[in-house]
Scaffold this active site. Sequence first.
Site, PDB file in Angstrom:
ATOM      1  N   SER A 180       0.847  -1.196   0.000  1.00  0.00           N
ATOM      2  CA  SER A 180       0.000   0.000   0.000  1.00  0.00           C
ATOM      3  C   SER A 180       0.881   1.244   0.000  1.00  0.00           C
ATOM      4  O   SER A 180       2.074   1.159  -0.324  1.00  0.00           O
ATOM      5  CB  SER A 180      -0.939  -0.040   1.213  1.00  0.00           C
ATOM      6  OG  SER A 180      -1.943   0.943   1.103  1.00  0.00           O
ATOM      7  N   ASN A 181       0.323   2.386   0.329  1.00  0.00           N
ATOM      8  CA  ASN A 181       1.129   3.605   0.403  1.00  0.00           C
ATOM      9  C   ASN A 181       0.632   4.478   1.553  1.00  0.00           C
ATOM     10  O   ASN A 181      -0.339   4.140   2.222  1.00  0.00           O
ATOM     11  CB  ASN A 181       1.098   4.346  -0.939  1.00  0.00           C
ATOM     12  CG  ASN A 181      -0.314   4.746  -1.325  1.00  0.00           C
ATOM     13  OD1 ASN A 181      -0.955   5.528  -0.644  1.00  0.00           O
ATOM     14  ND2 ASN A 181      -0.814   4.159  -2.411  1.00  0.00           N
ATOM     15  N   ARG A 182       1.298   5.612   1.784  1.00  0.00           N
ATOM     16  CA  ARG A 182       1.023   6.409   2.977  1.00  0.00           C
ATOM     17  C   ARG A 182      -0.145   7.387   2.832  1.00  0.00           C
ATOM     18  O   ARG A 182      -0.336   8.249   3.676  1.00  0.00           O
ATOM     19  CB  ARG A 182       2.287   7.168   3.396  1.00  0.00           C
ATOM     20  CG  ARG A 182       3.414   6.228   3.839  1.00  0.00           C
ATOM     21  CD  ARG A 182       4.459   6.947   4.665  1.00  0.00           C
ATOM     22  NE  ARG A 182       4.989   8.095   3.958  1.00  0.00           N
ATOM     23  CZ  ARG A 182       4.952   9.343   4.404  1.00  0.00           C
ATOM     24  NH1 ARG A 182       4.397   9.603   5.564  1.00  0.00           N
ATOM     25  NH2 ARG A 182       5.466  10.314   3.695  1.00  0.00           N
TER      26      ARG A 182
END
Length: 208
Positions: free
Chosen positions: A21-23
């Site tokens: 995923s990402n932030r």
Amino acid sequence: MKILISAGPTREKIDIIRFISNRSSGKMGYALAAIAAESDAEVVLVSGPVNLNVSDNVRLIKVESAAEMAKAVYLEAPDADLVIMAAAVADFTPKQVCDHKIKKTSGNLTIDLKPTEDILLNLGKNKPEGQVLVGFAAESENLLANAQDKMQRKNLDWIAANDISKKDRGFASDSNAVTLLSKDGKQIEIAMDSKKNIAKQIIKIISV
Ligand code: CTP
């Protein structure tokens, strides 16, 4: 009037408990939805997994992966007057999802990734007459040139260029500063402010 907004990250499964995923916090997209919902418009928010509250008069569609986000967005976009893709959609997803927990071994583990669909690119290709299509450009270098290129490549009316090399704005931050570029050559700086205020200005400018 119907306004469609996407927000948050996507999760791309590796196995039954792990994902890539990402932030992205989803705050920019949720702020845009909250401001849009102050009008008479029907507001639909397609959101990846985040922990944020949504206004009562926003129809929330929760998704996990880029593929699920694509499906929901393609379903809602054709009759939308305004579409804003604020989601940080994963660009790659594992080629295979393991149906059990991958066990630890002594050597390295390699995960093969394949590209996801570019949702915004497809929306731009199939943009109905009169629809306003807006993207975000998260850039860590050559901010305006890269954003301009994305706007043209994806057939957008507006793009909000976001400098993610600075810690005080954009990804996962409460504040942001963006440069709005339009296909007809406008360049509007929106100075550092809360995401709520940035959203207010974006909606005001693109609704004119
Ligand atoms: N986007 C999308 N589908 C993807 C990737 C991105 O719809 N698979 C949308 C985002 O919601 C955003 C815009 O495209 O509005 C730009 O996203 P960004 O991550 O900045 O750019 P990419 O097109 O992924 O290009 P790059 O990662 O090379 O900068």
